[in-house]
Design a protein around this motif. Sequence first.
Motif, PDB file in Angstrom:
ATOM      1  N   MET A  81     -76.921  18.009  -0.015  1.00 22.68           N
ATOM      2  CA  MET A  81     -75.627  17.876   0.663  1.00 22.68           C
ATOM      3  C   MET A  81     -74.496  18.018  -0.356  1.00 22.68           C
ATOM      4  SD  MET A  81     -74.540  14.872   3.302  1.00 22.68           S
ATOM      5  CE  MET A  81     -73.810  13.698   2.177  1.00 22.68           C
ATOM      6  N   SER A  82     -73.512  18.809  -0.017  1.00 18.40           N
ATOM      7  CA  SER A  82     -72.382  19.022  -0.937  1.00 18.40           C
ATOM      8  C   SER A  82     -71.508  17.774  -1.027  1.00 18.40           C
ATOM      9  CB  SER A  82     -71.549  20.198  -0.426  1.00 18.40           C
ATOM     10  OG  SER A  82     -70.307  20.193  -1.090  1.00 18.40           O
ATOM     11  N   THR A  83     -71.070  17.489  -2.231  1.00 16.89           N
ATOM     12  CA  THR A  83     -70.167  16.344  -2.391  1.00 16.89           C
ATOM     13  C   THR A  83     -68.736  16.815  -2.643  1.00 16.89           C
ATOM     14  OG1 THR A  83     -70.717  16.303  -4.725  1.00 16.89           O
ATOM     15  CG2 THR A  83     -71.903  14.759  -3.293  1.00 16.89           C
ATOM     16  N   ALA A  84     -68.539  18.147  -2.597  1.00 12.15           N
ATOM     17  CA  ALA A  84     -67.190  18.681  -2.851  1.00 12.15           C
ATOM     18  C   ALA A  84     -66.248  18.285  -1.725  1.00 12.15           C
ATOM     19  CB  ALA A  84     -67.254  20.194  -2.952  1.00 12.15           C
ATOM     20  N   PRO A  85     -64.983  17.951  -2.072  1.00 12.36           N
ATOM     21  CA  PRO A  85     -64.046  17.612  -1.008  1.00 12.36           C
ATOM     22  C   PRO A  85     -63.835  18.818  -0.102  1.00 12.36           C
ATOM     23  CG  PRO A  85     -62.977  17.563  -3.182  1.00 12.36           C
ATOM     24  CD  PRO A  85     -64.398  17.928  -3.392  1.00 12.36           C
ATOM     25  N   SER A  86     -63.730  18.582   1.174  1.00 19.93           N
ATOM     26  CA  SER A  86     -63.532  19.698   2.095  1.00 19.93           C
ATOM     27  C   SER A  86     -62.226  19.519   2.847  1.00 19.93           C
ATOM     28  CB  SER A  86     -64.678  19.731   3.099  1.00 19.93           C
ATOM     29  OG  SER A  86     -64.712  18.516   3.807  1.00 19.93           O
ATOM     30  N   ALA A  87     -61.730  20.621   3.395  1.00 21.43           N
ATOM     31  CA  ALA A  87     -60.518  20.539   4.215  1.00 21.43           C
ATOM     32  C   ALA A  87     -60.844  19.762   5.485  1.00 21.43           C
ATOM     33  CB  ALA A  87     -60.056  21.939   4.562  1.00 21.43           C
ATOM     34  N   GLN A  88     -59.809  19.209   6.126  1.00 22.22           N
ATOM     35  CA  GLN A  88     -60.060  18.482   7.365  1.00 22.22           C
ATOM     36  C   GLN A  88     -60.727  19.428   8.361  1.00 22.22           C
ATOM     37  OE1 GLN A  88     -55.960  17.362   7.743  1.00 22.22           O
ATOM     38  NE2 GLN A  88     -56.519  15.231   7.670  1.00 22.22           N
ATOM     39  N   PRO A  89     -61.857  19.042   8.927  1.00 24.99           N
ATOM     40  CA  PRO A  89     -62.635  19.964   9.734  1.00 24.99           C
ATOM     41  C   PRO A  89     -61.918  20.435  10.987  1.00 24.99           C
ATOM     42  CG  PRO A  89     -63.527  17.722   9.845  1.00 24.99           C
ATOM     43  CD  PRO A  89     -62.474  17.729   8.805  1.00 24.99           C
ATOM     44  N   ALA A  90     -61.041  19.604  11.522  1.00 25.59           N
ATOM     45  CA  ALA A  90     -60.455  19.951  12.815  1.00 25.59           C
ATOM     46  C   ALA A  90     -59.218  20.829  12.707  1.00 25.59           C
ATOM     47  CB  ALA A  90     -60.121  18.671  13.571  1.00 25.59           C
ATOM     48  N   ALA A  91     -58.915  21.356  11.506  1.00 19.33           N
ATOM     49  CA  ALA A  91     -57.653  22.081  11.309  1.00 19.33           C
ATOM     50  C   ALA A  91     -57.423  23.185  12.335  1.00 19.33           C
ATOM     51  CB  ALA A  91     -57.590  22.658   9.898  1.00 19.33           C
ATOM     52  N   ALA A 108     -52.376  18.808  -0.357  1.00 18.74           N
ATOM     53  CA  ALA A 108     -52.383  17.373  -0.030  1.00 18.74           C
ATOM     54  C   ALA A 108     -52.810  17.139   1.423  1.00 18.74           C
ATOM     55  CB  ALA A 108     -51.001  16.775  -0.292  1.00 18.74           C
ATOM     56  N   VAL A 109     -52.301  17.979   2.313  1.00 13.32           N
ATOM     57  CA  VAL A 109     -52.590  17.817   3.743  1.00 13.32           C
ATOM     58  C   VAL A 109     -54.063  18.110   4.046  1.00 13.32           C
ATOM     59  CG1 VAL A 109     -52.167  18.956   5.981  1.00 13.32           C
ATOM     60  CG2 VAL A 109     -50.240  18.229   4.569  1.00 13.32           C
ATOM     61  N   THR A 110     -54.670  19.022   3.308  1.00 16.02           N
ATOM     62  CA  THR A 110     -56.040  19.428   3.616  1.00 16.02           C
ATOM     63  C   THR A 110     -57.103  18.636   2.840  1.00 16.02           C
ATOM     64  OG1 THR A 110     -55.832  21.253   2.023  1.00 16.02           O
ATOM     65  CG2 THR A 110     -55.420  21.769   4.341  1.00 16.02           C
ATOM     66  N   ARG A 111     -56.686  17.552   2.158  1.00 18.45           N
ATOM     67  CA  ARG A 111     -57.707  16.646   1.597  1.00 18.45           C
ATOM     68  C   ARG A 111     -58.420  15.956   2.759  1.00 18.45           C
ATOM     69  NH1 ARG A 111     -59.201  19.056  -1.560  1.00 18.45           N
ATOM     70  NH2 ARG A 111     -57.825  20.520  -0.581  1.00 18.45           N
ATOM     71  N   PRO A 112     -59.629  15.460   2.517  1.00 15.51           N
ATOM     72  CA  PRO A 112     -60.310  14.716   3.584  1.00 15.51           C
ATOM     73  C   PRO A 112     -59.435  13.563   4.081  1.00 15.51           C
ATOM     74  CG  PRO A 112     -61.787  15.113   1.729  1.00 15.51           C
ATOM     75  CD  PRO A 112     -60.432  15.548   1.279  1.00 15.51           C
ATOM     76  N   SER A 113     -59.613  13.204   5.337  1.00 17.36           N
ATOM     77  CA  SER A 113     -58.693  12.278   6.009  1.00 17.36           C
ATOM     78  C   SER A 113     -58.514  10.934   5.310  1.00 17.36           C
ATOM     79  CB  SER A 113     -59.182  12.006   7.425  1.00 17.36           C
ATOM     80  OG  SER A 113     -59.361  13.210   8.088  1.00 17.36           O
ATOM     81  N   HIS A 114     -59.555  10.478   4.613  1.00 15.68           N
ATOM     82  CA  HIS A 114     -59.444   9.151   3.993  1.00 15.68           C
ATOM     83  C   HIS A 114     -58.680   9.207   2.665  1.00 15.68           C
ATOM     84  CE1 HIS A 114     -62.848  10.899   1.893  1.00 15.68           C
ATOM     85  NE2 HIS A 114     -62.721   9.972   0.951  1.00 15.68           N
ATOM     86  N   VAL A 115     -58.338  10.426   2.213  1.00 12.59           N
ATOM     87  CA  VAL A 115     -57.639  10.585   0.924  1.00 12.59           C
ATOM     88  C   VAL A 115     -56.142  10.725   1.181  1.00 12.59           C
ATOM     89  CG1 VAL A 115     -57.401  12.008  -1.145  1.00 12.59           C
ATOM     90  CG2 VAL A 115     -59.659  11.710  -0.082  1.00 12.59           C
ATOM     91  N   ASN A 116     -55.379   9.743   0.756  1.00 13.89           N
ATOM     92  CA  ASN A 116     -53.920   9.779   0.945  1.00 13.89           C
ATOM     93  C   ASN A 116     -53.242  10.035  -0.406  1.00 13.89           C
ATOM     94  OD1 ASN A 116     -51.810   8.317   3.276  1.00 13.89           O
ATOM     95  ND2 ASN A 116     -51.035   8.858   1.278  1.00 13.89           N
ATOM     96  N   ILE A 117     -52.659  11.211  -0.542  1.00 16.03           N
ATOM     97  CA  ILE A 117     -51.867  11.487  -1.751  1.00 16.03           C
ATOM     98  C   ILE A 117     -50.522  10.801  -1.524  1.00 16.03           C
ATOM     99  CG2 ILE A 117     -50.911  13.295  -3.259  1.00 16.03           C
ATOM    100  CD1 ILE A 117     -54.011  13.388  -3.028  1.00 16.03           C
ATOM    101  N   ASP A 118     -50.373   9.608  -2.053  1.00 16.27           N
ATOM    102  CA  ASP A 118     -49.141   8.835  -1.800  1.00 16.27           C
ATOM    103  C   ASP A 118     -47.899   9.602  -2.228  1.00 16.27           C
ATOM    104  OD1 ASP A 118     -50.791   6.773  -1.058  1.00 16.27           O
ATOM    105  OD2 ASP A 118     -49.984   5.326  -2.505  1.00 16.27           O
TER     106      ASP A 118
END
Length: 261
Positions: A1-11, A232-242
């Motif tokens: 399983m890939s551990t690379a960050p992915s864009a939000q799937p529902a884009a 920043a917007v396309t980081r996974p949902s739990h990642v918040n770039i403050d």
Amino acid sequence: MSTAPSAQPAAASRIAIVTGASSGIGAATARQLAGAGYRVVLTARRKDRVEALAEEIRAAGGQATAYPLDVTDRAAVDEFASAFRTIGVLVNNAGGALGADPVASGDPDDWRRMYETNVIGTLNLTQALLPKLEASGDGTVVVVSSTAGHGTYEGGAGYVAAKHGEHVLAETLRLEIVGRPVRVIEIAPGMVKTEEFALTRFSGDAEKAAKVYQGVAEPLTADDVADTITWAVTRPSHVNIDLLVVRPRAQASNTKVHREG
Ligand code: 8X3
């Protein structure tokens, strides 16, 4: 399983609203978010500009609609927001600088107008669309502030005060809605050379506007900033770039810029 960050799937099915989308950072962001698969809604006061850009994005295979809107007109903003059941992303980009006078002689009307467009405009859109962002189950508010929101410089006080206001709005909102499914991201660009920012600031005086960038090898472009927003917007949902501060390499601080020649 890939551990690379992915864009939000529902884009692909998500709506991204961009304010100030008629030129500069807003237009570049609309193009890039469309390229990332969002259905973009372009708003700005200039109808012909946002309609032309929406058409350009559609011609390139993206999904885009235009909606002429003055972000300071709360009734118009509420009517605009009522058209949506849910949205994924709101990019608060509309705003800008007026004048570069010292505190002793700055025009209070310029200060008021900057507060209205930068702060109240962001407040209006965010208040009107927050329920729709939350209803999506995975919303993102982006506030495009400025390095002027994080430090001052001579001649900048009116703009700096407004941008500090935007920064405070973003920081406070993040505290207030923690636990709800909405991220709050602040992007703070430094020197960005766009077709209109400096010209507007100096009431169309091209000579004064050109001086802002004089000798600076490579100021940021609108696309550079749109790239950071899209990232920043396309980081996974739990990642918040403050907060993401982005400057050209030639600019070490608001007041320390390397100029050649
Ligand atoms: C633009 C940056 O330095 O002109 O938001 O205030 S600056």
